[in-house]
Design a protein around this motif. Structure first.
Motif, PDB file in Angstrom:
ATOM      1  N   GLN A 233       0.825  -1.207   0.000  1.00 31.03           N
ATOM      2  CA  GLN A 233       0.000   0.000   0.000  1.00 31.03           C
ATOM      3  C   GLN A 233       0.862   1.262   0.000  1.00 31.03           C
ATOM      4  OE1 GLN A 233      -3.406  -0.816   0.551  1.00 31.03           O
ATOM      5  NE2 GLN A 233      -4.254   1.220   0.348  1.00 31.03           N
ATOM      6  N   GLY A 234       0.629   2.113  -1.003  1.00 30.84           N
ATOM      7  CA  GLY A 234       1.289   3.409  -1.073  1.00 30.84           C
ATOM      8  C   GLY A 234       2.715   3.394  -1.589  1.00 30.84           C
ATOM      9  N   LEU A 239       6.180  -0.152 -13.662  1.00 28.76           N
ATOM     10  CA  LEU A 239       5.437  -1.222 -14.315  1.00 28.76           C
ATOM     11  C   LEU A 239       6.051  -1.556 -15.664  1.00 28.76           C
ATOM     12  CD1 LEU A 239       1.762  -0.006 -13.641  1.00 28.76           C
ATOM     13  CD2 LEU A 239       3.250  -1.388 -12.177  1.00 28.76           C
ATOM     14  N   ILE A 240       5.957  -2.817 -16.018  1.00 24.98           N
ATOM     15  CA  ILE A 240       6.388  -3.289 -17.346  1.00 24.98           C
ATOM     16  C   ILE A 240       5.246  -4.117 -17.907  1.00 24.98           C
ATOM     17  CG2 ILE A 240       8.160  -4.541 -18.662  1.00 24.98           C
ATOM     18  CD1 ILE A 240       9.814  -4.526 -15.979  1.00 24.98           C
ATOM     19  N   SER A 241       4.811  -3.816 -19.127  1.00 25.26           N
ATOM     20  CA  SER A 241       3.746  -4.638 -19.718  1.00 25.26           C
ATOM     21  C   SER A 241       3.824  -4.626 -21.242  1.00 25.26           C
ATOM     22  CB  SER A 241       2.359  -4.155 -19.273  1.00 25.26           C
ATOM     23  OG  SER A 241       2.071  -2.879 -19.786  1.00 25.26           O
ATOM     24  N   VAL A 260       2.693   5.084  -9.353  1.00 22.89           N
ATOM     25  CA  VAL A 260       3.361   4.605 -10.564  1.00 22.89           C
ATOM     26  C   VAL A 260       4.364   5.647 -11.038  1.00 22.89           C
ATOM     27  CG1 VAL A 260       3.055   3.787 -12.928  1.00 22.89           C
ATOM     28  CG2 VAL A 260       1.324   3.243 -11.186  1.00 22.89           C
ATOM     29  N   ASP A 261       5.652   5.364 -10.830  1.00 23.46           N
ATOM     30  CA  ASP A 261       6.719   6.270 -11.271  1.00 23.46           C
ATOM     31  C   ASP A 261       6.889   6.247 -12.780  1.00 23.46           C
ATOM     32  OD1 ASP A 261       7.273   7.105  -8.758  1.00 23.46           O
ATOM     33  OD2 ASP A 261       9.345   6.395  -8.700  1.00 23.46           O
ATOM     34  N   GLY A 288      15.756   5.320  -8.340  1.00 20.85           N
ATOM     35  CA  GLY A 288      15.960   4.985  -6.937  1.00 20.85           C
ATOM     36  C   GLY A 288      15.435   3.628  -6.540  1.00 20.85           C
ATOM     37  N   SER A 289      15.341   2.726  -7.502  1.00 21.03           N
ATOM     38  CA  SER A 289      14.952   1.328  -7.268  1.00 21.03           C
ATOM     39  C   SER A 289      13.565   1.140  -6.641  1.00 21.03           C
ATOM     40  CB  SER A 289      15.997   0.623  -6.391  1.00 21.03           C
ATOM     41  OG  SER A 289      17.291   0.777  -6.931  1.00 21.03           O
ATOM     42  N   PRO A 290      12.508   1.698  -7.275  1.00 23.12           N
ATOM     43  CA  PRO A 290      11.156   1.391  -6.794  1.00 23.12           C
ATOM     44  C   PRO A 290      10.820  -0.074  -7.086  1.00 23.12           C
ATOM     45  CG  PRO A 290      11.039   2.581  -8.862  1.00 23.12           C
ATOM     46  CD  PRO A 290      12.489   2.552  -8.472  1.00 23.12           C
TER      47      PRO A 290
END
Length: 337
Positions: A233-234, A239-241, A260-261, A288-290
């Motif tokens: 959460q939060g 994302l990759i699609s 979503v960065d 920053g490695s999300p």
């Protein structure tokens, strides 16, 4: 009038004429000596057919029905008819992402791919003698006779998109839905009730069973285990699609307030390369490695290329029937009689 309208009208006439030739039996469909179930749609991709296929396969497994699934070798390396082998060094690229994903989930089922579904179905019947064949994306494939036609419609798809290609996304006219045995309306949890009712109103005109389904993301799976999505959460995510409806992927994450960065959007069935992965990882480090998240269909292709030191998570879709459950199972069982 859209400049594409004349092309759509031509497409509609050609599709309509093909259906007329089959309806009047000028063209003959190949009949198999076993039941055939078709799972298909009216539009080009993105309806949620893969999780529904998995849902049906699990029902037939509970019923102890020996099943084979036939798909076209769309954007796959294999050119001829063959059975999917998960032991292949790059199975997803060779056989196709969806057959490999489903084969991994259903190891007791035989999966076959080939350029012509009716020929591949005959091949599958001769090879493994199943009690049932499921044709993946079979609604338009009238060369093969089927006992039940399940058509999936995406609740998030605007009604105007049901114009024929190229103006809309439909592969044949809306009136073709009269051939369906029943309708599954997917992603009903992602739209408001007013939009859903407009779709139902149009579908009720065909006097067929309408089965609403929600497709939900509940947990993240990775190379080293799984975590409930609620625990994320939060969090910031990348994302990759490579799917037909990437926005639906984003929308399904809204309930978890994920930030979503960045979303790397590739075309449906994209064949990932080492360069794609390197570019994604570089961007991931810059951000920053999300948390990196992808779909299950993309994960089966990415995992062979993915660097082990970079965590990658995928979110399998969970199917839930909202109503008409008994009617749906009754038709699945009807196929076998």
């Amino acid at each position: 009038m859209s400049y594409l309208k004349p092309f759509s009208s031509l497409y509609e006439k050609i599709a309509g004429f093909k259906n007329y030739l089959y309806n009047q039996e000028y063209f003959q469909s190949v009949e198999l000596p076993i039941p055939v179930l078709s799972l298909g749609n009216l539009t080009v991709g993105g309806t949620g057919k893969t999780p529904l296929t998995d849902f049906c396969l699990k029902h037939y497994r509970r019923c102890k029905v020996k099943t084979a699934v036939v798909s076209r070798n769309y954007r796959a390396q294999v050119s001829g008819m063959t059975e999917v082998d998960l032991g292949h060094s790059d199975a997803a690229a060779y056989f196709g992402d969806e057959p490999v994903l489903l084969a991994a989930r259903n190891p007791e089922v035989h999966f076959f791919v080939g350029p012509k579904k009716f020929k591949t179905a005959l091949y599958a019947f001769e090879k493994v003698k199943p009690a049932l064949i499921i044709i993946d994306d079979g609604f338009q494939h009238r060369q093969l006779d089927r006992d039940v036609d399940i058509v999936i419609l995406d609740a998030t798809e605007p009604l105007e998109n049901y114009q024929c290609l190229p103006e809309g996304r439909a592969r044949e006219p809306w009136s073709s839905l009269s051939r369906a045995s029943l309708f599954v309306v997917s992603k009903v949890n992602l739209v408001d009730s007013a939009k859903l009712e407009k779709l139902y109103k149009e579908l009720r005109k065909f006097n067929k069973l309408i089965v609403p389904m929600s497709y939900e993301l509940l947990a993240l799976h990775g190379f080293k285990g799984e975590i409930p999505l609620a625990e994320c959460q939060g969090q910031r995510v990348m994302l990759i699609s490579g799917i037909a409806q990437p926005k639906a992927f984003e929308k399904s994450l809204e309930a978890f307030s994920l930030q979503v960065d960045c979303h790397f959007v590739f075309r449906d069935h994209h064949p990932y390369s080492a360069a794609d992965v390197a570019s994604i990882v570089e961007k991931w480090r810059e951000k920053g490695s999300p948390r990196l998240m992808t779909t299950e269909k993309d994960f089966v292709k990415l995992k062979a290329l993915w660097p082990v030191e970079v965590p990658l998570w995928y979110a399998p879709l969970e199917v839930k029937i909202q109503s008409q459950e008994n009617g749906f199972y009754e038709i699945l069982d009807q196929v076998l009689r």
